[in-house]
Design a protein around this motif. Structure first.
Motif, PDB file in Angstrom:
ATOM      1  N   ASP A  23       0.941  -1.118  -0.039  1.00 51.09           N
ATOM      2  CA  ASP A  23      -0.199  -0.005  -0.019  1.00 51.09           C
ATOM      3  C   ASP A  23       0.875   1.179  -0.006  1.00 51.09           C
ATOM      4  O   ASP A  23       1.922   0.998   0.612  1.00 51.09           O
ATOM      5  CB  ASP A  23      -0.934   0.013   1.267  1.00 51.09           C
ATOM      6  CG  ASP A  23      -2.314  -0.628   1.066  1.00 51.09           C
ATOM      7  OD1 ASP A  23      -2.842  -0.460  -0.009  1.00 51.09           O
ATOM      8  OD2 ASP A  23      -2.864  -1.117   2.035  1.00 51.09           O
ATOM      9  N   ARG A  24       0.555   2.243  -0.600  1.00 53.50           N
ATOM     10  CA  ARG A  24       1.095   3.541  -0.619  1.00 53.50           C
ATOM     11  C   ARG A  24       1.258   4.157   0.553  1.00 53.50           C
ATOM     12  O   ARG A  24       2.284   4.917   1.151  1.00 53.50           O
ATOM     13  CB  ARG A  24       0.888   4.436  -1.537  1.00 53.50           C
ATOM     14  CG  ARG A  24       1.288   3.880  -3.202  1.00 53.50           C
ATOM     15  CD  ARG A  24       2.001   5.030  -4.145  1.00 53.50           C
ATOM     16  NE  ARG A  24       2.242   4.039  -5.267  1.00 53.50           N
ATOM     17  CZ  ARG A  24       3.646   3.782  -5.553  1.00 53.50           C
ATOM     18  NH1 ARG A  24       4.502   4.480  -5.034  1.00 53.50           N
ATOM     19  NH2 ARG A  24       3.702   3.213  -6.861  1.00 53.50           N
ATOM     20  N   LYS A  42       5.890  -0.265  -0.774  1.00 55.68           N
ATOM     21  CA  LYS A  42       4.911   0.711  -0.982  1.00 55.68           C
ATOM     22  C   LYS A  42       5.041   1.224  -2.809  1.00 55.68           C
ATOM     23  O   LYS A  42       4.192   1.523  -3.372  1.00 55.68           O
ATOM     24  CB  LYS A  42       4.972   2.240  -0.461  1.00 55.68           C
ATOM     25  CG  LYS A  42       6.160   2.727  -0.204  1.00 55.68           C
ATOM     26  CD  LYS A  42       6.039   3.597   0.588  1.00 55.68           C
ATOM     27  CE  LYS A  42       7.164   3.894   1.512  1.00 55.68           C
ATOM     28  NZ  LYS A  42       7.323   5.022   2.239  1.00 55.68           N
ATOM     29  N   ASP A  43       6.303   0.858  -3.171  1.00 56.07           N
ATOM     30  CA  ASP A  43       6.474   1.108  -4.757  1.00 56.07           C
ATOM     31  C   ASP A  43       5.965   0.059  -5.611  1.00 56.07           C
ATOM     32  O   ASP A  43       5.944   0.542  -6.744  1.00 56.07           O
ATOM     33  CB  ASP A  43       8.260   1.146  -5.023  1.00 56.07           C
ATOM     34  CG  ASP A  43       9.050   2.347  -4.115  1.00 56.07           C
ATOM     35  OD1 ASP A  43       7.969   3.300  -3.895  1.00 56.07           O
ATOM     36  OD2 ASP A  43      10.104   2.269  -4.045  1.00 56.07           O
ATOM     37  N   ALA A  45       2.895  -0.962  -5.279  1.00 53.11           N
ATOM     38  CA  ALA A  45       1.396  -0.541  -5.137  1.00 53.11           C
ATOM     39  C   ALA A  45       0.863   0.341  -6.429  1.00 53.11           C
ATOM     40  O   ALA A  45       1.835   1.034  -6.905  1.00 53.11           O
ATOM     41  CB  ALA A  45       1.165   0.195  -3.768  1.00 53.11           C
ATOM     42  N   SER A  47       0.179   3.675  -8.327  1.00 52.81           N
ATOM     43  CA  SER A  47       0.469   4.953  -8.462  1.00 52.81           C
ATOM     44  C   SER A  47      -0.682   5.755  -7.889  1.00 52.81           C
ATOM     45  O   SER A  47      -1.698   5.195  -7.967  1.00 52.81           O
ATOM     46  CB  SER A  47       0.908   5.368  -9.613  1.00 52.81           C
ATOM     47  OG  SER A  47      -0.427   5.478 -10.607  1.00 52.81           O
ATOM     48  N   THR A  48      -0.329   6.757  -7.176  1.00 54.05           N
ATOM     49  CA  THR A  48      -1.230   7.715  -6.646  1.00 54.05           C
ATOM     50  C   THR A  48      -2.393   8.214  -7.722  1.00 54.05           C
ATOM     51  O   THR A  48      -3.478   8.223  -7.329  1.00 54.05           O
ATOM     52  CB  THR A  48      -0.672   9.055  -6.115  1.00 54.05           C
ATOM     53  OG1 THR A  48       0.185   8.620  -5.038  1.00 54.05           O
ATOM     54  CG2 THR A  48      -1.705  10.127  -5.549  1.00 54.05           C
ATOM     55  N   ARG A  51      -4.651   5.283  -8.203  1.00 52.44           N
ATOM     56  CA  ARG A  51      -5.623   4.752  -6.922  1.00 52.44           C
ATOM     57  C   ARG A  51      -6.560   6.040  -7.047  1.00 52.44           C
ATOM     58  O   ARG A  51      -7.824   5.457  -6.910  1.00 52.44           O
ATOM     59  CB  ARG A  51      -4.332   5.086  -6.074  1.00 52.44           C
ATOM     60  CG  ARG A  51      -5.286   4.581  -4.269  1.00 52.44           C
ATOM     61  CD  ARG A  51      -4.349   4.621  -3.338  1.00 52.44           C
ATOM     62  NE  ARG A  51      -3.247   5.604  -3.277  1.00 52.44           N
ATOM     63  CZ  ARG A  51      -3.720   6.946  -2.820  1.00 52.44           C
ATOM     64  NH1 ARG A  51      -4.922   7.396  -2.243  1.00 52.44           N
ATOM     65  NH2 ARG A  51      -2.888   7.809  -2.770  1.00 52.44           N
ATOM     66  N   ASN A  75       7.815  -0.893 -13.752  1.00 51.53           N
ATOM     67  CA  ASN A  75       8.219  -0.782 -12.474  1.00 51.53           C
ATOM     68  C   ASN A  75       9.519  -1.593 -12.035  1.00 51.53           C
ATOM     69  O   ASN A  75       9.430  -3.015 -11.901  1.00 51.53           O
ATOM     70  CB  ASN A  75       7.009  -0.960 -11.678  1.00 51.53           C
ATOM     71  CG  ASN A  75       7.245  -0.529 -10.052  1.00 51.53           C
ATOM     72  OD1 ASN A  75       8.382  -0.545  -9.545  1.00 51.53           O
ATOM     73  ND2 ASN A  75       6.247  -0.334  -9.175  1.00 51.53           N
ATOM     74  N   THR A  95      -2.929  -5.894   2.406  1.00 47.89           N
ATOM     75  CA  THR A  95      -3.585  -4.527   2.039  1.00 47.89           C
ATOM     76  C   THR A  95      -4.599  -3.980   3.062  1.00 47.89           C
ATOM     77  O   THR A  95      -5.164  -4.837   3.821  1.00 47.89           O
ATOM     78  CB  THR A  95      -4.166  -4.720   0.525  1.00 47.89           C
ATOM     79  OG1 THR A  95      -4.747  -3.315   0.451  1.00 47.89           O
ATOM     80  CG2 THR A  95      -5.570  -5.577   0.720  1.00 47.89           C
TER      81      THR A  95
END
Length: 115
Positions: A23-24, A42-43, A45, A47-48, A51, A75, A95
């Motif tokens: 999870d970010r 987190k990398d 998960a 991307s913002t 999401r 990635n 998660t």
């Protein structure tokens, strides 16, 4: 290598193996001690941007899965994560999502397993 999916809010199990939060954002109400994590990836998960598009209803279902797979393909964190997970017979990806079996974790598991 066996990869399981679980919620971070569930109690850690003795058969979880290597525990990885994907999870970010750190999940609310969970202390690092209670989480009993081996790693916070987190990398790996979404991307913002991805999401936010999901939560706004702009990307759902197969469209979200395809966009996430595209992110994962580019990635560099993914091959590194795959190598670390290969060192453990069992890994549990964690998660905060309500339904981990129908979330981005299932897509990540497929990618890590080469599917």
């Amino acid at each position: 290598m066996s990869i399981r999916l679980a919620r971070i809010y569930d109690a850690p199990g003795s058969d979880d193996g290597y525990r990885v939060l994907v999870d970010r954002l750190w999940p609310r109400g969970v202390s690092k001690e209670r989480a009993e994590l081996d790693e916070w990836a987190k990398d790996a998960a979404p991307s913002t941007e991805l999401r936010r598009a999901f939560h706004a209803g702009e990307l759902v279902g197969d469209a979200f899965d395809a966009a996430y797979r595209t992110e994962l393909a580019d990635n560099p964190a993914v091959p590194a994560l795959r190598e670390r997970l290969a060192e453990h017979p069992t890994t549990t990806l964690l998660t905060a999502t309500h339904d981990e079996q129908h979330s981005y974790l299932a897509v990540l598991r497929d990618v890590l397993e080469g599917r």
